[in-house]
Design a protein around this motif. Structure first.
Motif, PDB file in Angstrom:
ATOM      1  N   VAL A  88       0.801  -1.223   0.000  1.00 22.51           N
ATOM      2  CA  VAL A  88       0.000   0.000   0.000  1.00 22.51           C
ATOM      3  C   VAL A  88       0.838   1.279   0.000  1.00 22.51           C
ATOM      4  CG1 VAL A  88      -1.961  -1.113   1.128  1.00 22.51           C
ATOM      5  CG2 VAL A  88      -0.289   0.132   2.516  1.00 22.51           C
ATOM      6  N   CYS A  89       2.131   1.164   0.205  1.00 23.59           N
ATOM      7  CA  CYS A  89       2.992   2.352   0.272  1.00 23.59           C
ATOM      8  C   CYS A  89       3.143   2.988  -1.111  1.00 23.59           C
ATOM      9  CB  CYS A  89       4.363   1.985   0.822  1.00 23.59           C
ATOM     10  SG  CYS A  89       5.461   3.421   0.944  1.00 23.59           S
ATOM     11  N   PRO A  90       2.716   4.253  -1.256  1.00 27.77           N
ATOM     12  CA  PRO A  90       2.797   4.906  -2.561  1.00 27.77           C
ATOM     13  C   PRO A  90       4.213   5.311  -2.962  1.00 27.77           C
ATOM     14  CG  PRO A  90       1.982   6.456  -0.940  1.00 27.77           C
ATOM     15  CD  PRO A  90       2.085   5.106  -0.254  1.00 27.77           C
ATOM     16  N   ARG A  91       5.142   5.300  -2.030  1.00 22.75           N
ATOM     17  CA  ARG A  91       6.515   5.733  -2.316  1.00 22.75           C
ATOM     18  C   ARG A  91       7.527   4.590  -2.287  1.00 22.75           C
ATOM     19  NH1 ARG A  91       7.697  11.220  -1.489  1.00 22.75           N
ATOM     20  NH2 ARG A  91       9.635  10.586  -2.445  1.00 22.75           N
ATOM     21  N   GLN A  92       7.049   3.351  -2.136  1.00 19.11           N
ATOM     22  CA  GLN A  92       7.927   2.181  -2.036  1.00 19.11           C
ATOM     23  C   GLN A  92       8.991   2.387  -0.946  1.00 19.11           C
ATOM     24  OE1 GLN A  92       7.459   3.505  -5.468  1.00 19.11           O
ATOM     25  NE2 GLN A  92       5.611   2.301  -5.332  1.00 19.11           N
ATOM     26  N   ALA A  93       8.562   2.929   0.182  1.00 22.66           N
ATOM     27  CA  ALA A  93       9.469   3.234   1.286  1.00 22.66           C
ATOM     28  C   ALA A  93       9.652   2.064   2.242  1.00 22.66           C
ATOM     29  CB  ALA A  93       8.954   4.451   2.060  1.00 22.66           C
TER      30      ALA A  93
ATOM     31  N   PHE B  80      12.573  -7.433   5.243  1.00 23.79           N
ATOM     32  CA  PHE B  80      13.898  -8.021   5.394  1.00 23.79           C
ATOM     33  C   PHE B  80      13.830  -9.491   5.772  1.00 23.79           C
ATOM     34  CE2 PHE B  80      15.176  -3.586   5.699  1.00 23.79           C
ATOM     35  CZ  PHE B  80      16.303  -3.603   4.908  1.00 23.79           C
ATOM     36  N   HIS B  81      14.373 -10.325   4.928  1.00 23.06           N
ATOM     37  CA  HIS B  81      14.536 -11.761   5.182  1.00 23.06           C
ATOM     38  C   HIS B  81      13.231 -12.449   5.594  1.00 23.06           C
ATOM     39  CE1 HIS B  81      18.783 -10.916   4.875  1.00 23.06           C
ATOM     40  NE2 HIS B  81      18.679 -10.027   5.850  1.00 23.06           N
ATOM     41  N   GLY B  82      12.097 -11.880   5.205  1.00 21.77           N
ATOM     42  CA  GLY B  82      10.815 -12.470   5.567  1.00 21.77           C
ATOM     43  C   GLY B  82      10.522 -12.418   7.052  1.00 21.77           C
ATOM     44  N   ILE B  83      11.231 -11.542   7.765  1.00 21.49           N
ATOM     45  CA  ILE B  83      11.101 -11.485   9.223  1.00 21.49           C
ATOM     46  C   ILE B  83      10.403 -10.211   9.704  1.00 21.49           C
ATOM     47  CG2 ILE B  83      12.368 -11.468  11.411  1.00 21.49           C
ATOM     48  CD1 ILE B  83      14.554 -13.075   9.970  1.00 21.49           C
ATOM     49  N   TYR B  84      10.756  -9.065   9.121  1.00 13.32           N
ATOM     50  CA  TYR B  84      10.167  -7.801   9.565  1.00 13.32           C
ATOM     51  C   TYR B  84      10.214  -6.753   8.452  1.00 13.32           C
ATOM     52  CZ  TYR B  84      14.990  -6.227  10.163  1.00 13.32           C
ATOM     53  OH  TYR B  84      16.308  -5.898   9.951  1.00 13.32           O
ATOM     54  N   ALA B  85       9.401  -5.718   8.619  1.00 12.61           N
ATOM     55  CA  ALA B  85       9.375  -4.601   7.679  1.00 12.61           C
ATOM     56  C   ALA B  85      10.226  -3.468   8.222  1.00 12.61           C
ATOM     57  CB  ALA B  85       7.942  -4.123   7.483  1.00 12.61           C
ATOM     58  N   ASP B  86      10.812  -2.714   7.301  1.00  8.64           N
ATOM     59  CA  ASP B  86      11.607  -1.554   7.684  1.00  8.64           C
ATOM     60  C   ASP B  86      11.223  -0.394   6.768  1.00  8.64           C
ATOM     61  OD1 ASP B  86      13.635  -0.345   9.327  1.00  8.64           O
ATOM     62  OD2 ASP B  86      14.909  -0.314   7.543  1.00  8.64           O
ATOM     63  N   VAL B  87      11.216   0.825   7.314  1.00  8.27           N
ATOM     64  CA  VAL B  87      10.799   2.001   6.564  1.00  8.27           C
ATOM     65  C   VAL B  87      12.008   2.883   6.261  1.00  8.27           C
ATOM     66  CG1 VAL B  87       9.331   4.054   6.591  1.00  8.27           C
ATOM     67  CG2 VAL B  87       8.562   1.962   7.709  1.00  8.27           C
ATOM     68  N   ASN B  88      12.151   3.259   5.008  1.00  5.97           N
ATOM     69  CA  ASN B  88      13.187   4.205   4.593  1.00  5.97           C
ATOM     70  C   ASN B  88      12.649   5.606   4.881  1.00  5.97           C
ATOM     71  OD1 ASN B  88      14.701   6.092   3.077  1.00  5.97           O
ATOM     72  ND2 ASN B  88      15.300   4.508   1.626  1.00  5.97           N
ATOM     73  N   GLU B  89      13.219   6.268   5.883  1.00  7.62           N
ATOM     74  CA  GLU B  89      12.725   7.579   6.308  1.00  7.62           C
ATOM     75  C   GLU B  89      12.852   8.631   5.218  1.00  7.62           C
ATOM     76  OE1 GLU B  89      14.117   9.063  10.032  1.00  7.62           O
ATOM     77  OE2 GLU B  89      13.840   7.141  11.025  1.00  7.62           O
ATOM     78  N   ASP B  90      13.825   8.485   4.327  1.00  6.63           N
ATOM     79  CA  ASP B  90      14.004   9.464   3.264  1.00  6.63           C
ATOM     80  C   ASP B  90      12.888   9.386   2.224  1.00  6.63           C
ATOM     81  OD1 ASP B  90      16.350  10.441   4.418  1.00  6.63           O
ATOM     82  OD2 ASP B  90      17.589   8.995   3.346  1.00  6.63           O
ATOM     83  N   LEU B  91      12.270   8.220   2.083  1.00  7.07           N
ATOM     84  CA  LEU B  91      11.191   8.036   1.110  1.00  7.07           C
ATOM     85  C   LEU B  91       9.802   8.196   1.724  1.00  7.07           C
ATOM     86  CD1 LEU B  91      12.560   4.964  -0.881  1.00  7.07           C
ATOM     87  CD2 LEU B  91      12.598   7.373  -1.563  1.00  7.07           C
TER      88      LEU B  91
ATOM     89  N   ILE C  23       6.545   9.520   3.344  1.00  5.86           N
ATOM     90  CA  ILE C  23       5.883  10.832   3.384  1.00  5.86           C
ATOM     91  C   ILE C  23       4.869  10.930   4.523  1.00  5.86           C
ATOM     92  CG2 ILE C  23       6.262  11.353   0.948  1.00  5.86           C
ATOM     93  CD1 ILE C  23       3.352  10.415   0.427  1.00  5.86           C
ATOM     94  N   GLY C  24       4.776   9.881   5.334  1.00  6.32           N
ATOM     95  CA  GLY C  24       3.888   9.907   6.493  1.00  6.32           C
ATOM     96  C   GLY C  24       2.414   9.910   6.155  1.00  6.32           C
ATOM     97  N   CYS C  25       2.029   9.257   5.085  1.00  7.77           N
ATOM     98  CA  CYS C  25       0.633   9.277   4.624  1.00  7.77           C
ATOM     99  C   CYS C  25      -0.310   8.391   5.458  1.00  7.77           C
ATOM    100  CB  CYS C  25       0.561   8.860   3.164  1.00  7.77           C
ATOM    101  SG  CYS C  25       0.985   7.127   2.854  1.00  7.77           S
TER     102      CYS C  25
END
Length: 65
Positions: free
Chosen positions: A20-25, A29-40, A42-44
């Motif tokens: 659902v992320c519009p910015r592919q942020a 990782f390794h099928g274990i957890y999600a991580d967010v790229n803060e630079d991408l 937008i806090g939507c």
């Protein structure tokens, strides 16, 4: 400005947030957890609303000078 934070210890890496992320942020990782790229991010809040485990929180972030 807002940013998304994932509680990685509780994340089930289902990938819904990534879809659902519009910015592919978000990366899963390794099928274990999600991580967010803060630079991408937008806090939507789309990831926060879509997360079935309710482990994503969108919060205020300090503006970098």
């Amino acid at each position: 400005m807002n940013k998304a934070i994932v509680s990685q210890s509780e994340c089930v890496a289902c990938g819904v947030c990534k879809k659902v992320c519009p910015r592919q942020a978000i990366t899963i990782f390794h099928g274990i957890y999600a991580d967010v790229n803060e630079d991408l991010c937008i806090g939507c809040k789309k990831c926060e609303k879509a997360c079935p485990a309710s482990v994503i929180q969108v919060t205020e972030r300090e503006v970098k000078a």
